[in-house]
Design an enzyme around this catalytic site. Structure first.
Site, PDB file in Angstrom:
ATOM      1  N   THR A 134      22.506 -12.449  15.752  1.00  0.00           N
ATOM      2  CA  THR A 134      23.413 -11.310  15.947  1.00  0.00           C
ATOM      3  C   THR A 134      23.380 -10.858  17.400  1.00  0.00           C
ATOM      4  O   THR A 134      22.308 -10.772  18.004  1.00  0.00           O
ATOM      5  CB  THR A 134      23.090 -10.115  15.015  1.00  0.00           C
ATOM      6  OG1 THR A 134      23.996  -9.043  15.329  1.00  0.00           O
ATOM      7  CG2 THR A 134      21.658  -9.637  15.114  1.00  0.00           C
ATOM      8  N   SER A 135      24.572 -10.569  17.931  1.00  0.00           N
ATOM      9  CA  SER A 135      24.642 -10.053  19.298  1.00  0.00           C
ATOM     10  C   SER A 135      24.235  -8.584  19.319  1.00  0.00           C
ATOM     11  O   SER A 135      24.098  -8.000  20.384  1.00  0.00           O
ATOM     12  CB  SER A 135      26.062 -10.215  19.843  1.00  0.00           C
ATOM     13  OG  SER A 135      26.967  -9.483  19.042  1.00  0.00           O
ATOM     14  N   CYS A 192      43.565  -0.069  -8.488  1.00  0.00           N
ATOM     15  CA  CYS A 192      42.289  -0.177  -9.202  1.00  0.00           C
ATOM     16  C   CYS A 192      42.481   0.077 -10.698  1.00  0.00           C
ATOM     17  O   CYS A 192      43.031   1.114 -11.083  1.00  0.00           O
ATOM     18  CB  CYS A 192      41.329   0.855  -8.611  1.00  0.00           C
ATOM     19  SG  CYS A 192      39.725   0.898  -9.406  1.00  0.00           S
ATOM     20  N   HIS A 221      28.996  -5.477   5.936  1.00  0.00           N
ATOM     21  CA  HIS A 221      30.431  -5.599   6.228  1.00  0.00           C
ATOM     22  C   HIS A 221      31.212  -6.190   5.063  1.00  0.00           C
ATOM     23  O   HIS A 221      32.340  -6.644   5.236  1.00  0.00           O
ATOM     24  CB  HIS A 221      30.646  -6.424   7.510  1.00  0.00           C
ATOM     25  CG  HIS A 221      30.148  -5.718   8.741  1.00  0.00           C
ATOM     26  ND1 HIS A 221      29.850  -6.370   9.923  1.00  0.00           N
ATOM     27  CD2 HIS A 221      29.897  -4.405   8.971  1.00  0.00           C
ATOM     28  CE1 HIS A 221      29.418  -5.475  10.818  1.00  0.00           C
ATOM     29  NE2 HIS A 221      29.436  -4.292  10.266  1.00  0.00           N
ATOM     30  N   CYS A 244      37.412   4.677  -5.402  1.00  0.00           N
ATOM     31  CA  CYS A 244      36.156   4.829  -6.174  1.00  0.00           C
ATOM     32  C   CYS A 244      35.096   3.827  -5.741  1.00  0.00           C
ATOM     33  O   CYS A 244      33.956   3.909  -6.189  1.00  0.00           O
ATOM     34  CB  CYS A 244      36.419   4.728  -7.675  1.00  0.00           C
ATOM     35  SG  CYS A 244      36.855   3.060  -8.233  1.00  0.00           S
ATOM     36  N   GLN A 253      25.416  -8.914   8.297  1.00  0.00           N
ATOM     37  CA  GLN A 253      26.745  -8.453   8.737  1.00  0.00           C
ATOM     38  C   GLN A 253      27.798  -9.475   8.332  1.00  0.00           C
ATOM     39  O   GLN A 253      28.978  -9.281   8.574  1.00  0.00           O
ATOM     40  CB  GLN A 253      26.753  -8.292  10.259  1.00  0.00           C
ATOM     41  CG  GLN A 253      25.779  -7.234  10.746  1.00  0.00           C
ATOM     42  CD  GLN A 253      25.496  -7.375  12.232  1.00  0.00           C
ATOM     43  OE1 GLN A 253      26.206  -6.805  13.052  1.00  0.00           O
ATOM     44  NE2 GLN A 253      24.483  -8.131  12.590  1.00  0.00           N
ATOM     45  N   ASN A 254      27.354 -10.576   7.733  1.00  0.00           N
ATOM     46  CA  ASN A 254      28.286 -11.654   7.400  1.00  0.00           C
ATOM     47  C   ASN A 254      28.948 -11.404   6.053  1.00  0.00           C
ATOM     48  O   ASN A 254      28.331 -10.886   5.131  1.00  0.00           O
ATOM     49  CB  ASN A 254      27.561 -12.993   7.383  1.00  0.00           C
ATOM     50  CG  ASN A 254      26.936 -13.301   8.733  1.00  0.00           C
ATOM     51  OD1 ASN A 254      27.307 -12.689   9.734  1.00  0.00           O
ATOM     52  ND2 ASN A 254      25.992 -14.201   8.769  1.00  0.00           N
ATOM     53  N   VAL A 255      30.187 -11.830   5.970  1.00  0.00           N
ATOM     54  CA  VAL A 255      30.949 -11.649   4.721  1.00  0.00           C
ATOM     55  C   VAL A 255      31.054 -12.976   3.968  1.00  0.00           C
ATOM     56  O   VAL A 255      31.735 -13.066   2.955  1.00  0.00           O
ATOM     57  CB  VAL A 255      32.374 -11.095   5.008  1.00  0.00           C
ATOM     58  CG1 VAL A 255      32.313  -9.753   5.722  1.00  0.00           C
ATOM     59  CG2 VAL A 255      33.212 -12.080   5.815  1.00  0.00           C
TER      60      VAL A 255
HETATM   61  P1  OAD Z   1      28.446 -12.217  17.187  1.00  0.00           P
HETATM   62  O1  OAD Z   1      29.450 -13.305  17.215  1.00  0.00           O
HETATM   63  O2  OAD Z   1      28.690 -11.007  17.977  1.00  0.00           O
HETATM   64  O3  OAD Z   1      27.035 -12.812  17.650  1.00  0.00           O
HETATM   65  C1  OAD Z   1      26.579 -14.038  17.174  1.00  0.00           C
HETATM   66  C2  OAD Z   1      25.205 -14.314  17.746  1.00  0.00           C
HETATM   67  O4  OAD Z   1      24.750 -15.531  17.184  1.00  0.00           O
HETATM   68  C3  OAD Z   1      25.175 -14.469  19.257  1.00  0.00           C
HETATM   69  O5  OAD Z   1      24.100 -13.719  19.806  1.00  0.00           O
HETATM   70  C4  OAD Z   1      24.959 -15.978  19.451  1.00  0.00           C
HETATM   71  O6  OAD Z   1      24.212 -16.285  20.616  1.00  0.00           O
HETATM   72  C5  OAD Z   1      24.158 -16.316  18.212  1.00  0.00           C
HETATM   73  N1  OAD Z   1      24.195 -17.721  17.768  1.00  0.00           N
HETATM   74  C6  OAD Z   1      25.136 -18.673  17.991  1.00  0.00           C
HETATM   75  N2  OAD Z   1      24.784 -19.830  17.405  1.00  0.00           N
HETATM   76  C7  OAD Z   1      23.601 -19.614  16.784  1.00  0.00           C
HETATM   77  C8  OAD Z   1      22.714 -20.432  16.006  1.00  0.00           C
HETATM   78  N3  OAD Z   1      22.977 -21.691  15.718  1.00  0.00           N
HETATM   79  N4  OAD Z   1      21.575 -19.843  15.536  1.00  0.00           N
HETATM   80  C9  OAD Z   1      21.284 -18.545  15.806  1.00  0.00           C
HETATM   81  N5  OAD Z   1      22.079 -17.746  16.531  1.00  0.00           N
HETATM   82  C10 OAD Z   1      23.223 -18.275  17.015  1.00  0.00           C
HETATM   83  O7  OAD Z   1      28.195 -11.895  15.637  1.00  0.00           O
HETATM   84  P2  OAD Z   1      27.606 -10.581  14.954  1.00  0.00           P
HETATM   85  O8  OAD Z   1      26.463 -10.033  15.717  1.00  0.00           O
HETATM   86  O9  OAD Z   1      27.395 -10.922  13.537  1.00  0.00           O
HETATM   87  O10 OAD Z   1      32.292  -7.358  12.143  1.00  0.00           O
HETATM   88  O11 OAD Z   1      28.832  -9.599  15.060  1.00  0.00           O
HETATM   89  C11 OAD Z   1      28.770  -8.364  14.431  1.00  0.00           C
HETATM   90  C12 OAD Z   1      30.104  -7.996  13.834  1.00  0.00           C
HETATM   91  O12 OAD Z   1      31.128  -8.116  14.831  1.00  0.00           O
HETATM   92  C13 OAD Z   1      30.589  -8.923  12.733  1.00  0.00           C
HETATM   93  O13 OAD Z   1      30.005  -8.636  11.477  1.00  0.00           O
HETATM   94  C14 OAD Z   1      32.060  -8.646  12.723  1.00  0.00           C
HETATM   95  C15 OAD Z   1      32.328  -8.623  14.207  1.00  0.00           C
HETATM   96  O14 OAD Z   1      33.390  -7.820  14.600  1.00  0.00           O
HETATM   97  C16 OAD Z   1      33.243  -7.215  11.210  1.00  0.00           C
HETATM   98  O15 OAD Z   1      33.951  -8.142  10.856  1.00  0.00           O
HETATM   99  C17 OAD Z   1      33.365  -5.836  10.657  1.00  0.00           C
END
Ligand code: OAD
Length: 262
Positions: free
Chosen positions: A197-198, A156, A127, A138, A109-111
């Site tokens: 990821t949360s 484009c 993402h 396109c 999900q990381n950019v």
């Molecule tokens: P979140 O910020 O929601 O979750 C990050 C997770 O990483 C949490 O569960 C933390 O506990 C955990 N964490 C923190 N430090 C860590 C470490 N050192 N090692 C392992 N885990 C750790 O991030 P995402 O789940 O990626 O969307 O969020 C999903 C999407 O929400 C993102 O892609 C973004 C955001 O809105 C867009 O930008 C479209």
């Protein structure tokens, strides 16, 4: 007694098709802030409006000025960090698992581009990727330097559609090419490795649920409990950059020399 790392490693080696799903947590040790939880950007600034894409469509010029020209607030901070961040041991561990034939695909999900920088090749950036631009008509993707910003919004070169950053905004559909790959890989997976990821944002949060529904295994690596913890077969509590290298060491020790799991 078997440790959690050993249980996770055994599950991975017993699986036929392991897919990874990563989120912001995998890049925390590269100096990039997560969105939610302690130190999270949304924790500090609040979640951005859910209709970001609709606002962009209504005024693409303003989007370009705010995102790429003026830049302020959390976006400025985030993009400046992306530009200097380097992969950490967690990114390298996932790339090594791919190299060993153990990890078949990685959905991130990381950019921030750090999985590719670490050497992962089979990566679906659900993402988008901050270093790219994309035509909303396109779907063509371009490097930043390929598109002139003499007039904004840029258009484009292939179809004349409006160009935006490749990063997917709230309210924006996931590009169909990437979504198809994610769904195909999820449908093949009998074990998903969730890292940092949360599991809050869909459709990505639905992929592990789909694997579980089909009887597959879930392993999570996160210092804290997540919404998926109750469904996980093993929860490895700690930082991804510390846990994943241990998991790779365990797996490598179990594989015969020269053997991959393919
Ligand atoms: P979140 O910020 O929601 O979750 C990050 C997770 O990483 C949490 O569960 C933390 O506990 C955990 N964490 C923190 N430090 C860590 C470490 N050192 N090692 C392992 N885990 C750790 O991030 P995402 O789940 O990626 O969307 O969020 C999903 C999407 O929400 C993102 O892609 C973004 C955001 O809105 C867009 O930008 C479209």
């Amino acid at each position: 007694m078997e440790s959690d790392i050993e249980r996770a490693g055994r599950l991975i080696l017993a699986s036929k098709y392991v897919v990874g799903l990563t989120g912001a947590g995998v890049s925390v040790e590269s100096g990039i802030r997560p969105f939610r939880g302690p130190g999270g950007l949304w924790t500090e600034y609040g979640e951005p409006p859910m209709d970001g894409y609709q606002r962009f469509l209504a005024n693409p010029k303003e989007y370009w000025e705010e995102r790429f020209i003026k830049r302020s607030g959390y976006r400025k901070q985030l993009y400046e960090t992306f530009e200097v961040a380097k992969p950490n041991p967690a990114h390298y561990a996932l790339a090594e698992l791919e190299e060993l034939g153990v990890l078949r695909y990685l959905i991130t999900q990381n950019v921030d581009n750090l999985h590719r920088a670490a050497g992962s090749k089979k990566v679906a950036e659900i993402h988008g990727n901050f270093s790219k631009l994309r035509c909303i008509q396109c779907g063509s993707r371009y490097g930043r330097e390929e598109i002139s910003l003499e007039t904004i919004p840029p258009h484009c070169p292939r179809c004349g559609g409006i160009i935006k950053g490749d990063g997917v905004m709230f309210g924006e559909p996931i590009p169909s090419d990437i979504l198809r790959i994610c769904e195909e890989e999820t449908s093949k997976s009998d074990c998903m490795l969730l890292v940092g990821t949360s599991a809050f944002v869909y459709p990505a949060a639905g992929f592990p649920q789909e694997v579980k529904r089909r009887g597959g295994a879930l392993i999570e690596v996160d210092p804290y409990e997540t919404g998926l913890t109750p469904f996980c077969d093993v929860s490895l509590r700690g930082k991804a950059g510390e846990i994943l290298p241990q998991l790779v060491d365990y797996i490598k020790a179990k594989l015969q020399p020269g053997e991959s799991s393919t």
